[in-house]
Every structure is written in structure tokens, then in C-alpha cells.
Design an enzyme around this catalytic site. Structure first.
Site, PDB file in Angstrom:
ATOM      1  N   LYS A  31      -3.029 -10.450  -6.318  1.00  0.00           N
ATOM      2  CA  LYS A  31      -4.332 -10.917  -5.818  1.00  0.00           C
ATOM      3  C   LYS A  31      -5.467 -10.033  -6.347  1.00  0.00           C
ATOM      4  CE  LYS A  31      -5.416  -8.501  -1.548  1.00  0.00           C
ATOM      5  NZ  LYS A  31      -6.165  -8.518  -0.329  1.00  0.00           N
ATOM      6  N   LYS A  47     -10.299  -5.479  -4.071  1.00  0.00           N
ATOM      7  CA  LYS A  47     -11.433  -4.559  -4.159  1.00  0.00           C
ATOM      8  C   LYS A  47     -11.054  -3.231  -4.786  1.00  0.00           C
ATOM      9  CE  LYS A  47     -13.462  -4.974   0.215  1.00  0.00           C
ATOM     10  NZ  LYS A  47     -12.398  -4.471   1.071  1.00  0.00           N
ATOM     11  N   LYS A 100       0.823  -1.216   0.000  1.00  0.00           N
ATOM     12  CA  LYS A 100       0.000   0.000   0.000  1.00  0.00           C
ATOM     13  C   LYS A 100       0.857   1.268   0.000  1.00  0.00           C
ATOM     14  CE  LYS A 100      -4.268  -2.001   0.791  1.00  0.00           C
ATOM     15  NZ  LYS A 100      -5.623  -2.066   1.224  1.00  0.00           N
TER      16      LYS A 100
HETATM   17  P1  ATP Z   1      -8.492  -3.612  -0.545  1.00  0.00           P
HETATM   18  O1  ATP Z   1      -8.314  -3.706  -2.014  1.00  0.00           O
HETATM   19  O2  ATP Z   1      -9.274  -2.394  -0.094  1.00  0.00           O
HETATM   20  O3  ATP Z   1      -7.226  -3.811   0.227  1.00  0.00           O
HETATM   21  P2  ATP Z   1      -9.275  -6.367  -0.337  1.00  0.00           P
HETATM   22  O4  ATP Z   1      -9.987  -6.814  -1.550  1.00  0.00           O
HETATM   23  O5  ATP Z   1      -7.879  -6.782  -0.157  1.00  0.00           O
HETATM   24  O6  ATP Z   1      -9.445  -4.813  -0.152  1.00  0.00           O
HETATM   25  P3  ATP Z   1     -10.054  -6.746   2.410  1.00  0.00           P
HETATM   26  O7  ATP Z   1     -11.148  -5.920   2.981  1.00  0.00           O
HETATM   27  O8  ATP Z   1      -8.661  -6.340   2.719  1.00  0.00           O
HETATM   28  O9  ATP Z   1     -10.181  -6.855   0.856  1.00  0.00           O
HETATM   29  O10 ATP Z   1     -10.237  -8.281   2.798  1.00  0.00           O
HETATM   30  C1  ATP Z   1     -11.392  -8.877   3.259  1.00  0.00           C
HETATM   31  C2  ATP Z   1     -11.215 -10.366   3.377  1.00  0.00           C
HETATM   32  O11 ATP Z   1     -11.152 -10.973   2.095  1.00  0.00           O
HETATM   33  C3  ATP Z   1      -9.944 -10.805   4.110  1.00  0.00           C
HETATM   34  O12 ATP Z   1     -10.223 -11.900   4.926  1.00  0.00           O
HETATM   35  C4  ATP Z   1      -9.025 -11.193   2.993  1.00  0.00           C
HETATM   36  O13 ATP Z   1      -8.085 -12.159   3.392  1.00  0.00           O
HETATM   37  C5  ATP Z   1      -9.981 -11.767   1.976  1.00  0.00           C
HETATM   38  N1  ATP Z   1      -9.475 -11.596   0.612  1.00  0.00           N
HETATM   39  C6  ATP Z   1      -9.167 -10.423   0.030  1.00  0.00           C
HETATM   40  N2  ATP Z   1      -8.755 -10.604  -1.238  1.00  0.00           N
HETATM   41  C7  ATP Z   1      -8.791 -11.943  -1.444  1.00  0.00           C
HETATM   42  C8  ATP Z   1      -8.478 -12.764  -2.565  1.00  0.00           C
HETATM   43  N3  ATP Z   1      -8.068 -12.246  -3.709  1.00  0.00           N
HETATM   44  N4  ATP Z   1      -8.638 -14.103  -2.446  1.00  0.00           N
HETATM   45  C9  ATP Z   1      -9.082 -14.643  -1.298  1.00  0.00           C
HETATM   46  N5  ATP Z   1      -9.388 -13.923  -0.199  1.00  0.00           N
HETATM   47  C10 ATP Z   1      -9.257 -12.593  -0.267  1.00  0.00           C
END
Ligand code: ATP
Ligand code: LTN
Length: 332
Positions: free
Chosen positions: A197, A200, A115
Site C-alpha cells: 500500500k 506516508k 511494523k
Molecule cells: P504510516 O505510513 O505512518 O503507517 P499511513 O499512510 O498508513 O501511515 P495512517 O495514518 O495509518 O496512514 O492512515 C490514515 C488513514 O488513511 C486511514 O483511514 C487509512 O485506512 C487510510 N489509508 C492509509 N493508506 C491508504 C492507502 N494506501 N489507500 C487508501 N487509504 C489509505
């Protein structure tokens, strides 16, 4: 005497519409866990402001995230569902725990490094201390089990270290939490850059399948997914795109990699991508229908969040009192 159920805690940031990765990696398991555990689920809005957010969007996304939890099977009569900023004890415990966390542990977190690289103009203190607040979320409720995707494993490890250090100094206070990471779908990768990965906050629309994408949009995204040129459906380190699609298909159908390889033997990527897209549409559709129904009734949703905050506040106050006493804060 009836044995107390073990405690589960997890949270998601309201930073956008959640993705297929969030769903299969984390939220999908939340409903099932309610039968066996005492579950607490939170929309972690305080974590979200570590990256600049538009206030109106953050407010809207907080409700939307809560609605998606409910649509995904979180049942407010079985679990506590609340918004993190409604329970001040998270920030209060976070301060104490921060004093038990070495600086170097924070700077080596993958998420902090990623980040900071992504937002070089705003590497703020919150981004660095993010995992301390997450440790507070978890430890505040005496959590035993934390359902998360693989990307959060390092943060959980840090929470365990803080708990162990605190327990070592002040006697047994926090149970040491374990992760609950699914075997398939623990890390869904980007459809455009399968080494990264699925996230969001990714700005490349084609890379991310959103929970609320219409079926034709989902199908299009899978058709455009990056693969390779050897036209063979096989899981392999040198084929990250195809391997990712296979994991998604496996997570949505329950089929093993061997079964999938057999199913698509001699067939091209076109057929394979269509099948993956259809399996995702089938899994997401019932969640989407339920989501729209819940979000239409704001009063019902806010009422659940209010009751959730009350219950969470009561549970959190006990642990905070205990911690304040142990560290030597004067109580009058
Ligand atoms: P951001 O992009 O804002 O960092 P994010 O998509 O990484 O968001 P988080 O809110 O950080 O999402 O994560 C929520 C949950 O989803 C956590 O338990 C995280 O481990 C899981 N998660 C996030 N991305 C993935 C992915 N690509 N595959 C599996 N699990 C995921
Ligand atoms: N850091 C997590 C979200 C999160 C969380 C938590 C997950 C905040 N607090 C407590 C589990 C338990 C993330 O970004 N995925």
C-alpha cells in the site's frame, strides 16, 4: 423530538505529509459526511509515537495534519477537530479496554506484523497495543460509523469485538461501530511496488504521491510508475501496477474501469500515465491552495484545536464516567 444524528469518528497519525492514499481512501469523505452525521476527527499523535519520532517534527506535523483536514473540507463549525493527546480520556479508556482484549488478538494484527518487521530494533508495547488505543478513540464517543481505508478494517473488527465483550459483561454500553470504506480508492498502492500500500512513512520518494507535491513532481512520479510490458490498459490481478493507476484515475475522475479501458484502447502507457497524473493534479490543487492559506495563520489553527479539545473533552468525560462506574471504580 428531533432524532439524534449518528456519530462518525476517524483519525490520522501526524507521521508525515499525508498521501494520495490517505486522501482518497479516507479524508476525502470526511467533509461530505458532516452534513449527515455528528463528526469527530482527530490527529492521533499518541499513536504516532509507537514508531520513534523527532519531537520538533511531530509538533510541526500535528499542526500540518490539522491544516490538511481543514483544507480537505472538515468544517470546525460542523465537526469537532482535535489532537488526541489533548483529551486524556483516550489513554484512560484504553487501559480499561486493554483488560478486555486477548493477547493473541493483538499479535495477529497485520499492521503489528508489518511494523515489527520494518522496525525490528524497536518492537515496543505501544506497537502491540496500538489497536486498543484506536478502539478507545472510537468507543469513547459512542461512534456508529468509522471512515477508514481498507487497511484499517482488521483494527475496526478488534474494536467491535472489545465493545461486544464489554457490553456482554456489563450490559449495553458501546454502540457497535461500522466501517465506512469507499468502493474506489480504498487501497491505493505504491507506485513503485504495487503489491504494497502507498504509505506516508515509505522512504522511497517515487513510490508515494504526497498531498503537497507540486504538479511537475506528481507528473514525474506517475511517468516513473511501475507497470508491465504488455502496453494494454486493462484491470487484472496479473497487472497490479496498471490496475492501481486505473483505480487512482477512477477515484479522481469518477470514470468506471470499462470507460477507462475504452478511453485508452490502442493507446500506450505514456498517454495513460499523463492522464492519470493530470487527474490527480486537478483533484489536489484546490486542497493545496487552501492548506497554504490555513497554515499561514497559526493563531486561527490553534484556536480551532483548542475549541475542539474542549468539546471533545466534554463528550469523552461522559462515556469514561459510565465505564468507570460499570467496572467498579470507586467514585467519591
Ligand atoms: P504510516 O505510513 O505512518 O503507517 P499511513 O499512510 O498508513 O501511515 P495512517 O495514518 O495509518 O496512514 O492512515 C490514515 C488513514 O488513511 C486511514 O483511514 C487509512 O485506512 C487510510 N489509508 C492509509 N493508506 C491508504 C492507502 N494506501 N489507500 C487508501 N487509504 C489509505
Ligand atoms: N490506526 C489508524 C489511525 C487511527 C484511527 C483511529 C482511524 C487511530 N485511531 C480511530 C479511525 C478511528 C491508521 O493508522 N490509519
Amino acid at each position: 423530538m428531533e432524532q439524534q444524528k449518528k456519530r462518525v469518528f476517524s483519525g490520522i497519525q501526524p507521521t508525515g505529509t499525508f498521501t494520495l492514499g490517505n486522501y482518497v481512501g479516507a479524508v476525502r469523505n470526511w467533509g461530505a459526511l458532516q452534513e449527515e452525521y455528528d463528526c469527530i476527527y482527530s490527529v492521533v499523535d499518541q499513536h504516532a509515537i509507537t514508531v520513534r519520532q523527532n519531537p520538533a517534527d511531530l509538533r510541526r506535523q500535528t499542526r500540518e495534519t490539522a491544516a490538511l483536514f481543514l483544507a480537505s473540507g472538515v468544517d470546525p463549525s460542523k465537526s469537532i477537530l482535535f489532537v488526541q493527546s489533548h483529551v486524556p480520556a483516550h489513554a484512560q479508556l484504553s487501559w480499561v479496554l486493554g483488560c478486555f482484549c486477548p493477547f493473541g488478538d493483538l499479535t495477529r494484527m497485520h499492521q503489528f506484523k508489518e511494523k515489527s518487521a520494518k522496525h525490528p530494533e524497536d518492537i515496543n508495547g505501544g506497537l502491540l497495543t496500538y489497536p486498543i488505543l484506536m478502539a478507545a478513540d472510537i468507543l469513547l464517543y459512542g461512534t456508529d460509523l468509522v471512515p477508514i481505508g481498507k487497511d484499517q478494517k482488521q483494527h475496526l473488527e478488534l474494536a467491535r469485538n472489545i465493545a461486544q465483550r464489554f457490553n456482554g459483561i456489563y450490559s449495553e454500553t458501546f454502540p457497535i461501530p461500522d466501517g465506512y470504506i469507499p468502493k474506489v480508492g480504498a487501497k491505493v498502492m505504491s507506485l513503485q511496488e504495487p503489491e504494497k500500500k502507498m504509505s506516508k512513512s515509505d522512504t522511497n520518494a517515487n513510490a508515494v504521491v504526497r498531498m503537497l507535491d507540486e504538479p511537475d513532481v506528481i507528473m514525474k512520479k506517475f511517468k516513473r510508475a511501475v507497470t508491465d510490458s504488455d502496453n494494454c490498459v486493462r484491470a487484472d490481478e496479473t497487472k497490479p501496477g496498471v490496475t492501481n493507476l486505473m483505480s487512482i484515475y477512477s477515484a479522481c475522475t469518477g470514470k468506471s474501469f470499462e470507460e477507462i479501458e475504452r478511453e485508452f484502447e490502442g493507446k500506450g502507457y505514456g498517454d495513460f500515465k499523463t492522464a492519470v497524473g493530470e487527474s490527480v493534479v486537478a483533484v489536489l490543487r484546490p486542497v493545496q491552495d487552501e492548506y497554504h492559506r490555513i497554515l499561514a495563520d497559526k493563531e486561527y489553527l490553534d484556536d480551532i484545536l483548542k475549541q475542539g479539545a474542549e468539546k471533545a473533552n466534554a463528550a469523552a468525560a461522559k462515556m469514561l464516567r459510565k465505564v468507570y462506574k460499570k467496572v467498579g471504580f470507586l467514585s467519591l
